[in-house]
Design a protein around this motif. Structure first.
Motif, PDB file in Angstrom:
ATOM      1  N   LEU A 149      16.891 117.804  15.365  1.00  0.00           N
ATOM      2  CA  LEU A 149      15.503 118.274  15.439  1.00  0.00           C
ATOM      3  C   LEU A 149      14.637 117.242  16.128  1.00  0.00           C
ATOM      4  CD1 LEU A 149      15.113 119.669  11.831  1.00  0.00           C
ATOM      5  CD2 LEU A 149      15.143 121.006  13.951  1.00  0.00           C
ATOM      6  N   ASN A 171      17.632 109.102   5.675  1.00  0.00           N
ATOM      7  CA  ASN A 171      18.667 109.957   6.256  1.00  0.00           C
ATOM      8  C   ASN A 171      19.875 109.075   6.561  1.00  0.00           C
ATOM      9  OD1 ASN A 171      20.373 111.345   8.016  1.00  0.00           O
ATOM     10  ND2 ASN A 171      18.711 112.555   8.881  1.00  0.00           N
ATOM     11  N   TYR A 181      16.478 113.933  15.426  1.00  0.00           N
ATOM     12  CA  TYR A 181      16.673 113.706  13.998  1.00  0.00           C
ATOM     13  C   TYR A 181      17.921 114.483  13.563  1.00  0.00           C
ATOM     14  CZ  TYR A 181      15.614 113.632   9.025  1.00  0.00           C
ATOM     15  OH  TYR A 181      15.668 113.455   7.668  1.00  0.00           O
ATOM     16  N   ASP A 183      20.192 116.701  11.633  1.00  0.00           N
ATOM     17  CA  ASP A 183      19.881 117.743  10.648  1.00  0.00           C
ATOM     18  C   ASP A 183      21.123 118.228   9.887  1.00  0.00           C
ATOM     19  OD1 ASP A 183      20.858 118.819  13.000  1.00  0.00           O
ATOM     20  OD2 ASP A 183      19.483 120.520  13.068  1.00  0.00           O
ATOM     21  N   ASP A 186      20.813 120.313   6.763  1.00  0.00           N
ATOM     22  CA  ASP A 186      20.428 121.732   6.876  1.00  0.00           C
ATOM     23  C   ASP A 186      21.632 122.665   7.027  1.00  0.00           C
ATOM     24  OD1 ASP A 186      17.801 121.072   6.626  1.00  0.00           O
ATOM     25  OD2 ASP A 186      17.286 121.343   8.735  1.00  0.00           O
ATOM     26  N   SER A 210      22.629 115.974  19.277  1.00  0.00           N
ATOM     27  CA  SER A 210      21.800 115.534  18.158  1.00  0.00           C
ATOM     28  C   SER A 210      21.602 114.025  18.200  1.00  0.00           C
ATOM     29  CB  SER A 210      22.404 115.973  16.823  1.00  0.00           C
ATOM     30  OG  SER A 210      23.695 115.449  16.669  1.00  0.00           O
TER      31      SER A 210
END
Ligand code: PEP
Ligand code: MN
Length: 265
Positions: A149, A171, A181, A183, A186, A210
């Motif tokens: 993200l 994280n 970021y 993810d 998720d 990513s």
């Protein structure tokens, strides 16, 4: 690693760059038992003058790859105007990239076909937006892919350093130089969406876009799989430092083989 089902592995260079390049990479990928080759012929580049793919010529080479090696071809379609070309060159899976996750004309046009789709998460897409995109792909077999993200991008976005540090500290997969970021947390939230469960949509992870750093790609791949991803899509190049796009994040063929060995262990 222990899996209920064998993970889906989609691999290949960011872009088709030449006949030699794609054949070299395809041969290795095939020899490693991979089913899907992904490579871009039409590339959505941030800057206007960056290499933006070979276009139709790239699709032609990919059809040769498909016929010669029996690999399934995944390639990004940026506009509904190109659909006929993708059909002509028998692309097996249409990739809808992050930038186009909410390009509803494109989604609805592709949704009228029954060609399988690899749908990537928009750079800031929330869960409702993900559901809305999948709803448009009514007739397609869909694979959904998380790819990081854009809430923290250190090179080009000016962000409060304290906020950045808090994000990094909270994280476990993140470090400050990543392109996006991470993810990974998720993955299971997406897997629990009704539409994903009802349509049995595999949820995979893209470690390459990513994190954006080749040396972190194996670690992120393994973490994603450990955290529920049904597979990964990964950028692999025979000579990453010479790659015409995304050279910093592509792993070489030996690194890819090592990663597969770790996944299979
Ligand atoms: C890609 O997968 O080639 C790509 C451009 O990624 P994304 O759409 O996730 O930015
Ligand atoms: Mn890329």
């Amino acid at each position: 690693m222990n899996f209920e089902k064998k993970p889906i592995i989609i691999a290949g260079p960011c872009s088709v760059e030449s006949y030699q390049q794609i054949m070299t990479i395809a041969q290795k990928i095939k020899s490693l038992g991979i089913e899907y080759l992904r490579a871009g012929a039409f590339k959505p580049r941030t800057r206007k003058n960056s290499f933006s793919g070979l276009g139709e010529e790239g699709l032609k080479y990919l059809l040769e790859v498909k016929e010669k090696f029996g690999l399934k071809i995944v390639s990004e379609i940026m506009s509904e105007e190109d659909l006929e070309l993708f059909q002509k060159y028998k692309v097996d899976v249409l990739q809808i990239g992050a930038r186009n996750m909410q390009n509803f004309r494109l989604l609805e046009r592709i949704g009228k076909t029954n060609i399988p789709v690899l749908l990537k998460r928009g750079p800031s897409a929330d869960f409702d937006e993900i559901v809305g995109a999948i709803e448009r792909l009514e007739n397609n077999k869909v694979i959904f892919c998380l790819r990081g993200l854009k809430i923290m991008q250190t090179e080009n976005l000016i962000i409060d350093k304290k906020i950045q540090q808090i994000l990094v500290d909270n994280n476990p997969w993140q470090h400050g130089e990543h392109r996006n970021y991470i993810d990974i947390e998720d993955i299971n939230k997406v897997k629990n969406l009704d539409i994903i469960k009802k349509r049995n949509i595999p949820v995979i992870y893209d470690p390459s876009h990513s994190c954006g750093i080749a040396s972190d790609v194996p670690k992120i791949s393994l973490e994603a799989l450990r955290n529920g991803a049904d597979g990964i899509i990964i950028e692999v190049h025979h000579n990453p430092s010479e790659a015409l796009s995304d050279s910093k994040q592509q792993i070489d063929l030996d690194e890819f083989e090592n990663l597969l060995n770790q996944i299979e262990k």
